[in-house]
Structures are given as structure tokens and as C-alpha cells.
Design a protein around this motif. Sequence first.
Motif, PDB file in Angstrom:
ATOM      1  N   VAL A  41      35.520 142.611 -31.164  1.00 26.90           N
ATOM      2  CA  VAL A  41      36.183 141.333 -31.427  1.00 26.90           C
ATOM      3  C   VAL A  41      37.603 141.418 -30.872  1.00 26.90           C
ATOM      4  O   VAL A  41      38.330 142.357 -31.177  1.00 26.90           O
ATOM      5  CB  VAL A  41      36.213 141.021 -32.932  1.00 26.90           C
ATOM      6  N   PRO A  42      38.002 140.468 -30.034  1.00 26.72           N
ATOM      7  CA  PRO A  42      39.337 140.536 -29.417  1.00 26.72           C
ATOM      8  C   PRO A  42      40.468 140.607 -30.439  1.00 26.72           C
ATOM      9  O   PRO A  42      40.348 140.093 -31.553  1.00 26.72           O
ATOM     10  CB  PRO A  42      39.407 139.226 -28.605  1.00 26.72           C
ATOM     11  N   ASP A  43      41.559 141.225 -30.055  1.00 25.08           N
ATOM     12  CA  ASP A  43      42.748 141.273 -30.904  1.00 25.08           C
ATOM     13  C   ASP A  43      43.218 139.853 -31.222  1.00 25.08           C
ATOM     14  O   ASP A  43      43.212 138.981 -30.348  1.00 25.08           O
ATOM     15  CB  ASP A  43      43.883 142.023 -30.198  1.00 25.08           C
ATOM     16  N   GLY A  44      43.592 139.635 -32.463  1.00 25.85           N
ATOM     17  CA  GLY A  44      44.073 138.324 -32.862  1.00 25.85           C
ATOM     18  C   GLY A  44      42.968 137.382 -33.302  1.00 25.85           C
ATOM     19  O   GLY A  44      43.251 136.241 -33.683  1.00 25.85           O
ATOM     20  N   TRP A  45      41.719 137.840 -33.259  1.00 22.32           N
ATOM     21  CA  TRP A  45      40.591 137.006 -33.693  1.00 22.32           C
ATOM     22  C   TRP A  45      40.177 137.394 -35.104  1.00 22.32           C
ATOM     23  O   TRP A  45      40.362 138.536 -35.536  1.00 22.32           O
ATOM     24  CB  TRP A  45      39.401 137.181 -32.753  1.00 22.32           C
ATOM     25  N   GLY A  46      39.602 136.430 -35.828  1.00 25.17           N
ATOM     26  CA  GLY A  46      38.984 136.700 -37.110  1.00 25.17           C
ATOM     27  C   GLY A  46      37.480 136.850 -36.907  1.00 25.17           C
ATOM     28  O   GLY A  46      36.983 136.775 -35.778  1.00 25.17           O
ATOM     29  N   THR A  47      36.748 137.043 -38.007  1.00 24.79           N
ATOM     30  CA  THR A  47      35.296 137.228 -37.921  1.00 24.79           C
ATOM     31  C   THR A  47      34.584 136.407 -38.984  1.00 24.79           C
ATOM     32  O   THR A  47      34.971 136.444 -40.156  1.00 24.79           O
ATOM     33  CB  THR A  47      34.921 138.709 -38.101  1.00 24.79           C
ATOM     34  N   LEU A  48      33.556 135.673 -38.563  1.00 25.40           N
ATOM     35  CA  LEU A  48      32.638 135.028 -39.497  1.00 25.40           C
ATOM     36  C   LEU A  48      31.492 136.008 -39.711  1.00 25.40           C
ATOM     37  O   LEU A  48      30.829 136.413 -38.752  1.00 25.40           O
ATOM     38  CB  LEU A  48      32.091 133.717 -38.919  1.00 25.40           C
ATOM     39  N   LEU A 191      35.338 131.649 -23.861  1.00 23.65           N
ATOM     40  CA  LEU A 191      33.956 131.358 -24.230  1.00 23.65           C
ATOM     41  C   LEU A 191      33.080 132.595 -24.060  1.00 23.65           C
ATOM     42  O   LEU A 191      32.200 132.868 -24.884  1.00 23.65           O
ATOM     43  CB  LEU A 191      33.420 130.191 -23.401  1.00 23.65           C
ATOM     44  N   ASP A 192      33.318 133.355 -23.007  1.00 22.49           N
ATOM     45  CA  ASP A 192      32.582 134.608 -22.811  1.00 22.49           C
ATOM     46  C   ASP A 192      32.896 135.589 -23.933  1.00 22.49           C
ATOM     47  O   ASP A 192      32.009 136.278 -24.451  1.00 22.49           O
ATOM     48  CB  ASP A 192      32.928 135.243 -21.460  1.00 22.49           C
ATOM     49  N   ALA A 193      34.173 135.666 -24.325  1.00 19.55           N
ATOM     50  CA  ALA A 193      34.584 136.580 -25.393  1.00 19.55           C
ATOM     51  C   ALA A 193      33.913 136.193 -26.705  1.00 19.55           C
ATOM     52  O   ALA A 193      33.531 137.063 -27.507  1.00 19.55           O
ATOM     53  CB  ALA A 193      36.096 136.568 -25.546  1.00 19.55           C
ATOM     54  N   PHE A 194      33.763 134.897 -26.924  1.00 19.30           N
ATOM     55  CA  PHE A 194      33.068 134.406 -28.115  1.00 19.30           C
ATOM     56  C   PHE A 194      31.642 134.944 -28.150  1.00 19.30           C
ATOM     57  O   PHE A 194      31.190 135.497 -29.159  1.00 19.30           O
ATOM     58  CB  PHE A 194      33.084 132.877 -28.102  1.00 19.30           C
ATOM     59  N   VAL A 195      30.914 134.827 -27.049  1.00 20.95           N
ATOM     60  CA  VAL A 195      29.532 135.318 -26.982  1.00 20.95           C
ATOM     61  C   VAL A 195      29.497 136.844 -27.144  1.00 20.95           C
ATOM     62  O   VAL A 195      28.654 137.385 -27.864  1.00 20.95           O
ATOM     63  CB  VAL A 195      28.871 134.891 -25.661  1.00 20.95           C
ATOM     64  N   GLU A 196      30.434 137.512 -26.510  1.00 22.48           N
ATOM     65  CA  GLU A 196      30.457 138.983 -26.542  1.00 22.48           C
ATOM     66  C   GLU A 196      30.880 139.524 -27.899  1.00 22.48           C
ATOM     67  O   GLU A 196      30.715 140.724 -28.169  1.00 22.48           O
ATOM     68  CB  GLU A 196      31.398 139.492 -25.455  1.00 22.48           C
ATOM     69  N   SER A 197      31.405 138.672 -28.783  1.00 25.07           N
ATOM     70  CA  SER A 197      31.842 139.123 -30.099  1.00 25.07           C
ATOM     71  C   SER A 197      30.723 139.047 -31.145  1.00 25.07           C
ATOM     72  O   SER A 197      30.929 139.406 -32.308  1.00 25.07           O
ATOM     73  CB  SER A 197      33.021 138.273 -30.590  1.00 25.07           C
ATOM     74  N   ILE A 198      29.542 138.599 -30.747  1.00 20.63           N
ATOM     75  CA  ILE A 198      28.434 138.412 -31.688  1.00 20.63           C
ATOM     76  C   ILE A 198      27.708 139.729 -31.938  1.00 20.63           C
ATOM     77  O   ILE A 198      27.367 140.456 -31.015  1.00 20.63           O
ATOM     78  CB  ILE A 198      27.434 137.370 -31.153  1.00 20.63           C
ATOM     79  N   THR A 199      27.471 140.020 -33.216  1.00 12.76           N
ATOM     80  CA  THR A 199      26.633 141.153 -33.611  1.00 12.76           C
ATOM     81  C   THR A 199      25.470 140.605 -34.447  1.00 12.76           C
ATOM     82  O   THR A 199      25.693 139.882 -35.418  1.00 12.76           O
ATOM     83  CB  THR A 199      27.416 142.160 -34.477  1.00 12.76           C
TER      84      THR A 199
END
Length: 201
Positions: A41-48, A191-199
Motif C-alpha cells: 500500500v503506497p505511503d500516505g494511503w489508508g486501507t479498507l 489507478l494502477d496503485a489502487f489495483v496493486e494495493s488489493i489483497t
Amino acid sequence: MNTRDEEAITLTKSTALGTALAASLGLALLTGCGGTDAAAVPDGWGTLDTKSVSVGYPQDDGYALQPAAERSKANAAVALKEEKGLRTGMVSVQLDFATGVDDAGEAAAAAGAGIGLGATREDTRDVRLAGEESAREARRIDYEFTSTGEESTPVKGTRMAGVVVAGVDSQDVPFAIRINAVKGALSPADLDAFVESITVK
């Protein structure tokens, strides 16, 4: 060698075997049966975080968690960006939103039906997510649509961009993860980072 010495040696061997077995089990739990590496998850992002998937959202760009009491029952988790009383961006997770869905293609078809009339699909592609090996295959749909101006959305006619990622988790529960924002507010890299942050779990 007397009986007491033999018992001591047996006990030492049993202890060593137990230690090795515990270490092996611990390693198995850490690595998982099919590989369960979590996404970055990129720096500065939260997580759902939900029981089926987790996904990052750009907290440093003004997105914040929506309280459970305020979100739609169809959503398991939501992060919103609000500007001057308008919802200019949203990340949402839907779980178990369709019946008879067994794979990523079927999940994407069901999720795609919810994009709405008038939306323009820009791209559809298969993606591989982080997480449980048996559930990593998913499908990404990029699209654009026009805001209706209803329910605190941007002024009617505002062009919006969206991405939905759909699949089935390791327990065969379908999921759909969406990010919608005013067109141009999020870069292609975002948008790519959003997809790449999915587990997927």
C-alpha cells in the motif's frame, strides 16, 4: 549406559524434534499453504479491510473512512473524498453481491452490470492480485460515466472516471472493488496503485 541416561537422551531427542516441528509449523503459518503475500500500500494511503479483501485508498488526497452507520448496506467498506459538500471520489468494497458466481469472469460480468447505462468502458483486462494463491485471478474494468448530480455527487454532467476489480475469494465469495473520482483527479498511476494495493483472502 543405565536406564536414567537412556531416558535423558530420549527426552533430549523428543525436545529437539518438538522444537523443529514447532518451527516448521510457525513457518507454514507465516507463508501460508498457497502463498499469501500482502499487497504493498503506497505511503500516505489508508486501507479498507474486509473478511474477503483489503484495498488501499489515497488518504493523503483527502479520502476518509465512511462510518458503517452511514454507508449503503450493499457496501462492506467505503472511503470517501468530500469537497464543499460534494462526494468527488469514492472507494468501495462489495461482497457476496451476486449468486451463482464461480470465477473472476462471472464476478466481473455481474459487477459490470452495475456500472450503469450511459457508462463508457475504456478497457477490460485480467489482473493477478496479491493474497491467497487460489483466489488471485481477477478482472479489471476501466470506465467513464457522467455524474447525475444526485446524492451529493458532483454537478450534473461532470465527467467521472472509474475502475472496478472483481473476483472470487478463497471461500468462493464474489467481491467487487470500485474507485470513482472526477475525471483527471487521479492519474493513471494512481489507478494502477489502487489495483496493486488489493489483497484477496
